[in-house]
Design a protein around this motif. Sequence first.
Motif, PDB file in Angstrom:
ATOM      1  N   GLN A 144      89.290 129.944  76.742  1.00 33.12           N
ATOM      2  CA  GLN A 144      90.104 129.346  75.678  1.00 33.12           C
ATOM      3  C   GLN A 144      89.331 129.135  74.388  1.00 33.12           C
ATOM      4  O   GLN A 144      89.916 128.858  73.354  1.00 33.12           O
ATOM      5  CB  GLN A 144      90.680 128.012  76.131  1.00 33.12           C
ATOM      6  CG  GLN A 144      91.794 128.140  77.133  1.00 33.12           C
ATOM      7  CD  GLN A 144      92.469 126.805  77.335  1.00 33.12           C
ATOM      8  OE1 GLN A 144      91.815 125.802  77.614  1.00 33.12           O
ATOM      9  NE2 GLN A 144      93.781 126.788  77.174  1.00 33.12           N
ATOM     10  N   SER A 145      88.014 129.210  74.470  1.00 32.32           N
ATOM     11  CA  SER A 145      87.200 129.008  73.282  1.00 32.32           C
ATOM     12  C   SER A 145      86.084 130.045  73.267  1.00 32.32           C
ATOM     13  O   SER A 145      85.849 130.743  74.245  1.00 32.32           O
ATOM     14  CB  SER A 145      86.620 127.587  73.256  1.00 32.32           C
ATOM     15  OG  SER A 145      85.837 127.360  74.402  1.00 32.32           O
ATOM     16  N   ASP A 204      92.337 119.216  76.231  1.00 30.43           N
ATOM     17  CA  ASP A 204      93.232 119.988  77.096  1.00 30.43           C
ATOM     18  C   ASP A 204      92.550 120.521  78.355  1.00 30.43           C
ATOM     19  O   ASP A 204      93.158 121.231  79.147  1.00 30.43           O
ATOM     20  CB  ASP A 204      93.889 121.139  76.316  1.00 30.43           C
ATOM     21  CG  ASP A 204      92.899 122.173  75.798  1.00 30.43           C
ATOM     22  OD1 ASP A 204      91.668 121.971  75.914  1.00 30.43           O
ATOM     23  OD2 ASP A 204      93.356 123.209  75.252  1.00 30.43           O
ATOM     24  N   ARG A 215      91.421 126.576  68.885  1.00 29.74           N
ATOM     25  CA  ARG A 215      92.242 127.280  69.870  1.00 29.74           C
ATOM     26  C   ARG A 215      93.067 128.309  69.119  1.00 29.74           C
ATOM     27  O   ARG A 215      93.662 127.993  68.075  1.00 29.74           O
ATOM     28  CB  ARG A 215      93.170 126.320  70.621  1.00 29.74           C
ATOM     29  CG  ARG A 215      92.467 125.332  71.510  1.00 29.74           C
ATOM     30  CD  ARG A 215      91.894 126.038  72.736  1.00 29.74           C
ATOM     31  NE  ARG A 215      91.384 125.101  73.715  1.00 29.74           N
ATOM     32  CZ  ARG A 215      90.109 124.810  73.871  1.00 29.74           C
ATOM     33  NH1 ARG A 215      89.200 125.339  73.082  1.00 29.74           N
ATOM     34  NH2 ARG A 215      89.726 123.975  74.817  1.00 29.74           N
ATOM     35  N   GLU A 216      93.101 129.516  69.618  1.00 31.83           N
ATOM     36  CA  GLU A 216      93.829 130.591  68.942  1.00 31.83           C
ATOM     37  C   GLU A 216      95.300 130.272  68.765  1.00 31.83           C
ATOM     38  O   GLU A 216      95.861 130.472  67.698  1.00 31.83           O
ATOM     39  CB  GLU A 216      93.685 131.899  69.726  1.00 31.83           C
ATOM     40  CG  GLU A 216      92.380 132.609  69.485  1.00 31.83           C
ATOM     41  CD  GLU A 216      92.350 133.974  70.153  1.00 31.83           C
ATOM     42  OE1 GLU A 216      93.403 134.606  70.298  1.00 31.83           O
ATOM     43  OE2 GLU A 216      91.247 134.392  70.532  1.00 31.83           O
ATOM     44  N   LYS A 217      95.941 129.788  69.811  1.00 26.20           N
ATOM     45  CA  LYS A 217      97.390 129.609  69.773  1.00 26.20           C
ATOM     46  C   LYS A 217      97.833 128.260  69.228  1.00 26.20           C
ATOM     47  O   LYS A 217      98.904 128.146  68.662  1.00 26.20           O
ATOM     48  CB  LYS A 217      97.973 129.818  71.171  1.00 26.20           C
ATOM     49  CG  LYS A 217      97.776 131.237  71.667  1.00 26.20           C
ATOM     50  CD  LYS A 217      98.328 131.436  73.036  1.00 26.20           C
ATOM     51  CE  LYS A 217      98.064 132.866  73.482  1.00 26.20           C
ATOM     52  NZ  LYS A 217      98.440 133.119  74.835  1.00 26.20           N
ATOM     53  N   THR A 218      97.023 127.234  69.415  1.00 22.88           N
ATOM     54  CA  THR A 218      97.460 125.889  69.030  1.00 22.88           C
ATOM     55  C   THR A 218      96.670 125.291  67.877  1.00 22.88           C
ATOM     56  O   THR A 218      96.906 124.150  67.512  1.00 22.88           O
ATOM     57  CB  THR A 218      97.365 124.940  70.247  1.00 22.88           C
ATOM     58  OG1 THR A 218      96.000 124.904  70.702  1.00 22.88           O
ATOM     59  CG2 THR A 218      98.276 125.383  71.363  1.00 22.88           C
TER      60      THR A 218
END
Length: 137
Positions: A16-17, A96, A121-124
Motif C-alpha cells: 500500500q505504500s 489503516d 496512499r494512491e487511491k485515498t
Amino acid sequence: MTPQVLAHTHAAAFTQSRPWTAAEFADLLNNRFTHVIGNAKSFALFTVIADEAELLTIATHPDYQRKGLALCCMQDWQAKAKSLGATCAFLDVAEDNHPAIALYGRCGYVPCGRRRGYYPREKTGKIDAIVMACDPI
C-alpha cells in the motif's frame, strides 16, 4: 541480512505504500544506532539512542504471514533494545493498518500521538500515522 534481502522482504510486505530500497536499508545499517533482527521471512529494524528505542520498520513476507513471526520479531527487537539500555520504545503505524495496530497493542503499545497526512496512499491520498509508545519495554 543484506540490504538487498531486507528490501526484497519489505517490497513484498508493503503493497500500500512505497517500500524501502536496498540503498535506504544500507544507509540505515551504516548508522551505529541502527540494529536489525530476524531473517528473510520476517525482520525488524530499529534504533536505540540513550534510553529510547524506535521501531523503524517491521516486515513479514506474505508467504509467512499469520504464523506468529511478527510477534516473535517484536519480542526479539524489544529484548535486544532493552539489553542495549532502552527503557521505552516508540513506533508509528498507518491508521489503516489494523493488523499491525493489533500486534502492537498485544505487545503493550498504546497510542500517544498522531502525524497528520504522514503516509501517502494512491487511491485515498494521505492518511495519518498513529504514534504508539511502550513504557517500559
